[in-house]
Every structure is written in C-alpha cells, then in structure tokens.
Design a protein around this motif. Structure first.
Motif, PDB file in Angstrom:
ATOM      1  N   GLU C  92      38.383  -2.821 -23.247  1.00  0.00           N
ATOM      2  CA  GLU C  92      39.160  -3.519 -22.225  1.00  0.00           C
ATOM      3  C   GLU C  92      40.653  -3.460 -22.495  1.00  0.00           C
ATOM      4  O   GLU C  92      41.455  -3.907 -21.681  1.00  0.00           O
ATOM      5  CB  GLU C  92      38.710  -4.986 -22.160  1.00  0.00           C
ATOM      6  N   LYS C  93      41.014  -2.948 -23.635  1.00  0.00           N
ATOM      7  CA  LYS C  93      42.412  -3.012 -24.036  1.00  0.00           C
ATOM      8  C   LYS C  93      42.718  -1.831 -24.950  1.00  0.00           C
ATOM      9  O   LYS C  93      41.860  -1.400 -25.724  1.00  0.00           O
ATOM     10  CB  LYS C  93      42.603  -4.320 -24.814  1.00  0.00           C
ATOM     11  N   LEU C  94      43.922  -1.305 -24.827  1.00  0.00           N
ATOM     12  CA  LEU C  94      44.400  -0.300 -25.779  1.00  0.00           C
ATOM     13  C   LEU C  94      45.568  -0.911 -26.544  1.00  0.00           C
ATOM     14  O   LEU C  94      46.416  -1.591 -25.955  1.00  0.00           O
ATOM     15  CB  LEU C  94      44.913   0.944 -25.061  1.00  0.00           C
ATOM     16  N   VAL C  95      45.637  -0.627 -27.833  1.00  0.00           N
ATOM     17  CA  VAL C  95      46.733  -1.131 -28.653  1.00  0.00           C
ATOM     18  C   VAL C  95      47.374   0.055 -29.368  1.00  0.00           C
ATOM     19  O   VAL C  95      46.712   0.753 -30.133  1.00  0.00           O
ATOM     20  CB  VAL C  95      46.231  -2.155 -29.697  1.00  0.00           C
ATOM     21  N   ALA C  96      48.665   0.272 -29.098  1.00  0.00           N
ATOM     22  CA  ALA C  96      49.376   1.392 -29.730  1.00  0.00           C
ATOM     23  C   ALA C  96      50.386   0.859 -30.726  1.00  0.00           C
ATOM     24  O   ALA C  96      51.141  -0.072 -30.428  1.00  0.00           O
ATOM     25  CB  ALA C  96      50.097   2.215 -28.671  1.00  0.00           C
ATOM     26  N   THR C  97      50.389   1.453 -31.911  1.00  0.00           N
ATOM     27  CA  THR C  97      51.365   1.077 -32.929  1.00  0.00           C
ATOM     28  C   THR C  97      52.167   2.311 -33.327  1.00  0.00           C
ATOM     29  O   THR C  97      51.599   3.345 -33.666  1.00  0.00           O
ATOM     30  CB  THR C  97      50.665   0.473 -34.164  1.00  0.00           C
ATOM     31  N   ALA C  98      53.479   2.175 -33.238  1.00  0.00           N
ATOM     32  CA  ALA C  98      54.369   3.283 -33.582  1.00  0.00           C
ATOM     33  C   ALA C  98      55.090   2.989 -34.885  1.00  0.00           C
ATOM     34  O   ALA C  98      55.414   1.836 -35.188  1.00  0.00           O
ATOM     35  CB  ALA C  98      55.395   3.490 -32.466  1.00  0.00           C
ATOM     36  N   ARG C  99      55.345   4.049 -35.630  1.00  0.00           N
ATOM     37  CA  ARG C  99      56.010   3.951 -36.917  1.00  0.00           C
ATOM     38  C   ARG C  99      57.061   5.053 -36.959  1.00  0.00           C
ATOM     39  O   ARG C  99      56.757   6.225 -36.767  1.00  0.00           O
ATOM     40  CB  ARG C  99      54.976   4.182 -38.025  1.00  0.00           C
ATOM     41  N   LEU C 100      58.294   4.670 -37.185  1.00  0.00           N
ATOM     42  CA  LEU C 100      59.407   5.621 -37.230  1.00  0.00           C
ATOM     43  C   LEU C 100      59.343   6.405 -38.544  1.00  0.00           C
ATOM     44  O   LEU C 100      59.412   5.822 -39.623  1.00  0.00           O
ATOM     45  CB  LEU C 100      60.715   4.824 -37.149  1.00  0.00           C
ATOM     46  N   ASP C 116      41.309   0.896 -29.777  1.00  0.00           N
ATOM     47  CA  ASP C 116      40.800  -0.046 -28.783  1.00  0.00           C
ATOM     48  C   ASP C 116      40.840  -1.451 -29.375  1.00  0.00           C
ATOM     49  O   ASP C 116      41.367  -1.668 -30.465  1.00  0.00           O
ATOM     50  CB  ASP C 116      39.398   0.354 -28.302  1.00  0.00           C
ATOM     51  N   GLU C 117      40.279  -2.435 -28.660  1.00  0.00           N
ATOM     52  CA  GLU C 117      40.443  -3.805 -29.139  1.00  0.00           C
ATOM     53  C   GLU C 117      39.598  -4.100 -30.369  1.00  0.00           C
ATOM     54  O   GLU C 117      39.794  -5.117 -31.024  1.00  0.00           O
ATOM     55  CB  GLU C 117      40.195  -4.822 -28.019  1.00  0.00           C
TER      56      GLU C 117
END
Lengths: 139, 139, 139, 139
Positions: C92-100, C116-117
C-alpha cells in the motif's frame, strides 16, 4: 582534429598503448571509430579468444571520451559509463564507433556501439563526460 | 566458496592474470573483495600513475561477477554494467568490494564500491548478471 | 533543511502534489526519506494494485534530487537516472531513502533504495544531478 | 501488432490512462512511437509547464516495454532502465520512439529517444526487459 593527430593523442596514454588501439576514423565533430585487435591475454578464458567484458568497457569508455575530445580539443573526465553486453566477442577485432549526442556547457553525452569485424553488434554503451572548460579533475 | 578456491578461479582467466588480481576476502554468499596493484601501464598518462577508467570498470565487472559466482558456483555473463567515477585513482592499489543485492531465477544485481588503499571511495558500480542455470551464452 | 521545510518545497511541484508525496525524514546533509501511498490509478493493471515502474522511477528521481537539495539549498536538474527493478511493488505504500554519495563542484551522485511498507526492497536507483551553483538549466 | 491493437493494450493500464498516452506508430517488429500531451499537473513547477523528469522516465519505460511487447505478444517486466536528460521539456507534447536493439531468449534491450513536438531531443533512455516466455514475475 584529424585522424593522425587523434592517433597521437590516443597513444599518449600508457593503457591505450598496452591495448593497441587504432583510430580508424574521426570527423572532428563528435564521430570517432577506434579498433582493437584481439589477443589471448585479453580473453575471458584460455580455451579460445572471447574478449573480456572489461576490455569492451574500456574500448567504449575510450572511444566515447575521444568523441568529446575531437569536439572540444581537451581531455574530458568520464562521469558515468554504462554498457549493455549483447553477444560474446569472438572475432579477431573489435570496432567501436562513438556518436556525440549532446555537448553542453558542462556535460557531454555519447552513444557508442561495438561490433566485431563482421559488423555484428557485440555491445552498446553510453557515457557522460565532463565538458566544462579545463575540467582537469573529476566534477 | 573459500578465498583460495576463488583465487584459483580468478586466475583461470587470461585478462585477470594480466591485471594481477588478488582475492582479499569472500564470504561465500555474495560478498567479495578483490584488489589490483597499480602499474604504470594501467595509467591514464605518462606523468604519474592515475588508474585508467577502463581498469576501474574492469575491476568492477570482475568483482561483481564473482559475487554471483560465489553464490551460484557457476560463471555468469554480464548483462549490464554501470560505473560512476567519483575521484581520480592516484594510489598504489585499488580495492573493490561487491555486495549481492538480488539473486533471482534469471537475474542477479550487484553493487560494487572501489576505494584506494586509504579507503577513499574512487568509483561505484552496479551490474546485472545472468543467474540462469547454465547461462553459458549471453541472454 | 528541516522536514517541514522540505515538505513545503516538495509540495511546490504540481506532479508531486498529484502523486501525494510525504517527507518522512531528512537529516539536512544528504539523507532523505519520502513515501508514496499506492492508488489504483498508479497501478500496472486493473486487477490489483501493483505500482507501475514509472511511479517507482519518479519516486527515485524525486528522492535523489532532494538529497542534493537538502545539502545545497537549491533545486538541481537530473543529469542521469538508472533504476534496477527487483520485485513487483504490491504493498500500500512505497518508501524511498536517498543517500548522497558525492557532492562535488558540478556533479552530485546519489543512491536510492525503494522498499514497500514491510521493508522489502522493491527497486534500487542511482542518480547524477547537477550540483553547480545556479544550475537553473540542464548542464 | 497493429496500432489500434497496441493502443487498446496501452489503455489497459490505469497509469497509462491517467497519463493519456497515444500510440502514434508501430511496425510490429520492435519500433514503437508513443506520445503524451503536457498538462499543468505533470510539470516541475507552477510557473509554466516543464514536464517532470519522472513523466519522461515513465514515457521511456512504457515505450521501451511496448517495443518488446509488439515483438513477443506478451507483457514484459522491466529489469533495468536508464535515462539521460538532455534539455528541459517545455513543449505541449512529448514523442518517444523506441527501437529494439536485441531480443534474446531471456533479455531484450531497447533504445528510446524522447523529443518535443518540434523534434528537439529532450532525453534518451535505454532499457533491459525480460523476454523470457511467460516472465509474469520479476526475473
């Protein structure tokens, strides 16, 4: 930049001399063709010559960079390189042709195709290079 | 697969012997560390040793592939390889560490980091490899 | 840049409002987490919700860009984006995490993971962004 | 596969209907052209319409996938997608043309160009898709 001038520049790099690269063609505005002759020590295994993917990637990087060099007249650091391998490279020679897609103020984008001596496509590559004036160091 | 066994397999490839690759570490489940010692003929120019981008791309390809090999026990053709160059590689040694992100029925995805001997990150790569059983030829 | 400030900036873009993006976290120095709630019209087909690859690519692009924005305080054009799809996104949800990974004078490189969740990795992305001061137009 | 048949298939996906995609052309053997009409809520900002990079990436993914679909007659999961952004997309329409580079037993590779309605190149993309028979799930 003419073919002889580009060949001299290519030969100014130790790794290019180790690989034995030949400038086949260049039009001075972003099209460059460079070939490499297969050698047993460039192979993936001892049984027969199948050029290693690293050799193909190197040829793609070099040919792409010189497409920008012939346009700008200065060396350009590679920012990003991607390679799609399509078939094993079993021939005696690889021929890479680069085509400049964009040459902006700071970024150049180049498409590179690699074929064997029969013209069969072996790999395709795409590179992003720094086209900023005097980009002597990575961006 | 143990370190010695993986080193023997790495040495079975002519290009790997030409480059002089050392297996530093492997855990048998997708983590592999391989190093390469800088040589003048691997450089971008004659003034000093700065490892050529093609050498870095080759090390990334090889280390990524062996991350899959240690998991599957068979050789794996590279489908796609991408490299982001972050800094020039001026040290005496490059150290690449690969981490298997996914190993599916037909596709494996691997992340590879390349640092110099001080641990400074020089380039990052990502590869897609064919993990199908007996993928002896390109997919 | 704090979470509320980043959320306001994210909401300043029409497409982001259409998608309904929520800033979950940011540390002001290159780490950003943004989530998206699945909707039937973001799906690949009518039978059930499986988020379309284009939605995933968009979330990766946005989250990567804001990792640079939180560091530099200015908008950054995307130069290059690559996505590896690992699994279908059925939650039901997507979670994106970015790292420089790098923020240089002209180029920033960012790694992005999308789960996903339940935390299962669905896709990984890598982006190159223009970090030049006032890069208001493509590089 | 004819144009009408492909349009019906494109319209079978909820996200494609949300975006409003039009099949302009297809030759049944790997060439597909799909267009998208710009809308304010697809933009990067409120001042004027500049199509968001995520919209461009989505159009590239979709057009590339259908190049394989028209060849194989079945849906194909995207394995890997890369996009190089060349210019901002300020026109009223985007037109993407995909060309099948390789369609192997398990992997298809597609090149995609995106232009605005004046024919100016805005972005180029390259995708790897699973061409295995009945690849109903990610590879």
């Amino acid at each position: 930049m003419m073919r002889d001038e580009l060949q001299a520049r290519v030969d100014g790099c130790p790794l290019h001399r180790l690989l034995g690269l030949t400038v086949e063609d260049c039009d001075g505005s972003g099209m460059v063709t460079i070939s490499l002759t297969a050698r047993p020590d460039f192979s993936r295994h001892d049984e027969r010559i199948e050029l290693h993917g690293g050799i193909i990637a190197t040829l793609i990087d070099v040919t792409g960079a010189y497409a920008v060099v012939t346009k700008l007249g200065q060396n350009v650091p590679t920012i990003n390189l991607s390679v799609d391998y399509l078939r094993f490279a079993r021939g005696e020679k690889l021929v890479a042709t680069a085509r400049l897609v964009k040459c902006g103020r700071s970024i150049a984008v180049v498409d590179i195709e690699v074929g064997d001596e029969t013209g069969t496509l072996v790999a395709i590559g795409r590179g992003t290079f720094s086209s900023a004036v005097q980009a002597a160091t990575p961006a």
